[in-house]
Design an enzyme around this catalytic site. Sequence first.
Site, PDB file in Angstrom:
ATOM      1  N   GLN A 141      -3.532   4.511 -12.453  1.00 45.26           N
ATOM      2  CA  GLN A 141      -3.650   3.067 -12.614  1.00 45.26           C
ATOM      3  C   GLN A 141      -5.092   2.598 -12.456  1.00 45.26           C
ATOM      4  O   GLN A 141      -5.371   1.413 -12.651  1.00 45.26           O
ATOM      5  CB  GLN A 141      -2.780   2.355 -11.566  1.00 45.26           C
ATOM      6  CG  GLN A 141      -1.299   2.577 -11.731  1.00 45.26           C
ATOM      7  CD  GLN A 141      -0.505   2.028 -10.555  1.00 45.26           C
ATOM      8  OE1 GLN A 141       0.250   2.757  -9.926  1.00 45.26           O
ATOM      9  NE2 GLN A 141      -0.646   0.752 -10.252  1.00 45.26           N
ATOM     10  N   GLU A 201      -2.487   4.397  -8.010  1.00 49.69           N
ATOM     11  CA  GLU A 201      -3.741   3.649  -7.877  1.00 49.69           C
ATOM     12  C   GLU A 201      -4.826   4.524  -7.251  1.00 49.69           C
ATOM     13  O   GLU A 201      -5.934   4.613  -7.750  1.00 49.69           O
ATOM     14  CB  GLU A 201      -3.541   2.386  -7.045  1.00 49.69           C
ATOM     15  CG  GLU A 201      -4.817   1.575  -6.904  1.00 49.69           C
ATOM     16  CD  GLU A 201      -4.614   0.226  -6.247  1.00 49.69           C
ATOM     17  OE1 GLU A 201      -5.615  -0.378  -5.839  1.00 49.69           O
ATOM     18  OE2 GLU A 201      -3.462  -0.234  -6.147  1.00 49.69           O
ATOM     19  N   ARG A 240      -2.348  -7.666   3.725  1.00 43.94           N
ATOM     20  CA  ARG A 240      -1.485  -8.452   2.833  1.00 43.94           C
ATOM     21  C   ARG A 240      -0.113  -8.697   3.453  1.00 43.94           C
ATOM     22  O   ARG A 240       0.538  -9.694   3.148  1.00 43.94           O
ATOM     23  CB  ARG A 240      -1.352  -7.749   1.481  1.00 43.94           C
ATOM     24  CG  ARG A 240      -0.667  -8.601   0.433  1.00 43.94           C
ATOM     25  CD  ARG A 240      -1.296  -8.443  -0.927  1.00 43.94           C
ATOM     26  NE  ARG A 240      -0.845  -9.503  -1.834  1.00 43.94           N
ATOM     27  CZ  ARG A 240      -1.494  -9.891  -2.897  1.00 43.94           C
ATOM     28  NH1 ARG A 240      -2.651  -9.331  -3.209  1.00 43.94           N
ATOM     29  NH2 ARG A 240      -1.027 -10.839  -3.669  1.00 43.94           N
ATOM     30  N   THR A 261      -7.010  -9.181  -2.873  1.00 46.86           N
ATOM     31  CA  THR A 261      -7.655  -9.756  -1.691  1.00 46.86           C
ATOM     32  C   THR A 261      -9.079  -9.235  -1.534  1.00 46.86           C
ATOM     33  O   THR A 261      -9.889  -9.861  -0.849  1.00 46.86           O
ATOM     34  CB  THR A 261      -6.828  -9.452  -0.430  1.00 46.86           C
ATOM     35  OG1 THR A 261      -6.505  -8.066  -0.393  1.00 46.86           O
ATOM     36  CG2 THR A 261      -5.541 -10.261  -0.439  1.00 46.86           C
ATOM     37  N   GLU A 269       4.743  -8.074  -9.342  1.00 43.49           N
ATOM     38  CA  GLU A 269       5.166  -7.901  -7.946  1.00 43.49           C
ATOM     39  C   GLU A 269       6.094  -8.986  -7.402  1.00 43.49           C
ATOM     40  O   GLU A 269       7.032  -8.666  -6.659  1.00 43.49           O
ATOM     41  CB  GLU A 269       3.920  -7.805  -7.056  1.00 43.49           C
ATOM     42  CG  GLU A 269       3.115  -6.554  -7.302  1.00 43.49           C
ATOM     43  CD  GLU A 269       1.789  -6.575  -6.558  1.00 43.49           C
ATOM     44  OE1 GLU A 269       1.507  -5.598  -5.854  1.00 43.49           O
ATOM     45  OE2 GLU A 269       1.055  -7.570  -6.681  1.00 43.49           O
TER      46      GLU A 269
END
Length: 775
Positions: free
Chosen positions: A211, A246, A324, A456, A727
């Site tokens: 990703q 990721e 998060r 973020t 998400e």
Amino acid sequence: MGKNMTQSASIKGGVNTDLRHDSAIKHVSGRAEYTDDIPEPIGTLHAYLGVSNVAHATLNGIDLEAVRAAPGVVGVLTAADIPGHNDVSPTGRNDEPVFPTEKIEFHGQPLFAVVADTRDNARRAAERAVVDCDVLRHALDPIAAQDAGYPHITDNLTLARGAAEAEMPKATNRVAGRMSIGGQDHMYLEGHIAFAIPGEDDDVIVHCSTQHPSEAQHMVAHVLGVPSNAVVVNVRRMGGGFGGKESQMNLFCVVAAMAAKKWNVPVKIRPDRDQDMTATGKRHDFVVDYEVGFDNDGRIEAVKGDFAARCGWSSDLSGPVTDRALFHADNAYFYPHVKLVSQPMKTNTVSNTAFRGFGGPQGVVAAERMIEEIAYALGKDPLEVRKANFYGGEGRDLTPYHQQVEDNILDRLIGELEDTSEYQARRQAILEHNAKGGIIRKGIALTPVKFGISFTATWYNQAGALVHVYNDGSIHLNHGGTEMGQGLNTKVAQVVAEAFQVDFDTIKITKTTTEKVPNTSATAASSGSDLNGMAALNACDQIKERLVAFAVEEWGVSADEVEFQPNQVRVGSEVFAFGDFVKRAYMARVQLSAAGFYKTPKIHWDRAAGKGRPFYYYAYGAACSEVSIDTLTGEYVIDRTDILHDVGNSLNPILDKGQVEGAFIQGMGWMTTEELWWDDKGALRTHAPSTYKIPLASDRPRIFNVNLADWSENRELTIKRSKAVGEPPFMLGIAVLEALSMAVASVADYKTCPRLDTPATPERVLMAVEQLKGA
């Protein structure tokens, strides 16, 4: 050329229209090509990882003589073979070696790689290694890690507003508790894989399933000790990612590239499912200690929360993930006084990583547990308590991280779903059913979601795109996002089609490659369409501006007299087919290519102060789920689910609806059946589809109604006023947990919150029933 044409009604496949995934037919017919489908050049070798069979030890040495002597083995890679830096930490903390040199940190940790003529020979040879180590005590979960004095794996975060410590003792009512929230394996259809082809000088091309191509490029260059411009990373498509690709793909890309350059032949590495699951990270488990103060109407007065997470042996992305979790520990609710603290604990397990929602779902579950506690304490319907605590109005619109909630649509969204799902009538019928006693008990819950959109890490909120218009009118589109089945390529191509007013079939979508768009962010944080769609639109606007300037000069018209119409361009009183117009521009030496760029505006974040605007906007949703449980076995079924979800002005409603459906099922699986279990030696025993239960088609709600809030439009200037959908709907699955809780609570007349830990497996449901019966 130049002949008048009749304007067609509209283009085929523009934005805001249902359009099937561009690779849908290839997916279902088996013609979609993945990394493992790339033809292997003659001489291709195969790598496989040799891993630890202890959870924590001092590494004295590894005897690889038998490995090297095994059939088909060409060689072995260890830490000593790394020409550059022995580190693949995505955050630059230098705490994630490719292969360890001093310590083994988890059961299944890669220690070396075997390279052989076949994958099977490499896999069998890896088992022959003799590892000399001194076993140490290990800690597998966050509480055990705290008890053992383990450190935080990364800096913790505190979010505070008001005076929670001072106000909590003054609260009218108080409840405190602890909730264990389980992790989750990504269980993508296509596992990790990397295929490296060496080039001249320092060059290497890596085809892989990641990703984050730019990070993979950087990691390969970092480990090889070469500049990033020597490494090309290509991704045509992935067979699922969900965050698991990721950062976790870095190791496999690095091993394949190291071997390819060492032996100057193509090298592929593809672990089997067991090794994929034991050697790569998962969703973080959390243990949340919470305390909530509230008045007699159920309005929250103060909240305190301590969020301890199983992070694993290295930092990976645990810092931003645990951050998060705090960002979403309010979900849809205003906390007048609040203090939230993260505890990212080091553990002797695989390093946990990104997963759809990126810590947000764990925060939302904690918020919903506190709402549930209040409802049972006061004898109220949890939905009544939820409504009483929604953000809204002056003085009740500031989050724990001091961002103002300006776009709250939950009152309307919840109201509509409450009506269309017939929540009140069904809840009353369920109460009457349960009052009769009996083995089968029912529950219903309607839960909201408020989810902030943006990375973020502010610098990740940027994207690039490259658009070529060829002189026959066909268009080549490349952008920095990656396609993992979610339809990103289709959506971005629809944006380009709309911009030029041409049919979708005019556009060729090509693989993601670091050769064309550099320094890209991961396709994550639900920002794929937001970022890459805007970057592609920027490229289109540059080309269109040049085309308009050409028309103005060539035909002596004003810019207002140049109009891109469906598959044609009007210049004054003349109308040209799009391809004919482009051909004329080419002949006049107009540049027909552009690199587009976009960065998200308005966002900023001061982590040290715990204040800022980390999110550009919020996406909202709600789900109403009804369940039936068997109180003798704990088994249950989901009888019905109704969903209303906010995607703004949808780029592609049918793809968005599919994302909502899939996210709900995946979230439901996380809440109910997907259990990760380590034995006392630290070995993951749920390491294959035979031992790890994801939802099946038969587990879906018997009645499943999913709708988009088609009246919603993003207040912020996103791509066509759409909202992210990757998400936010994942957390809709929490409605199932809340419904199960009601069904369990019925055995004790709803006097006690069952405090179900997750996943709420049939075993946990049965134990909760028995505990309440005996209370």
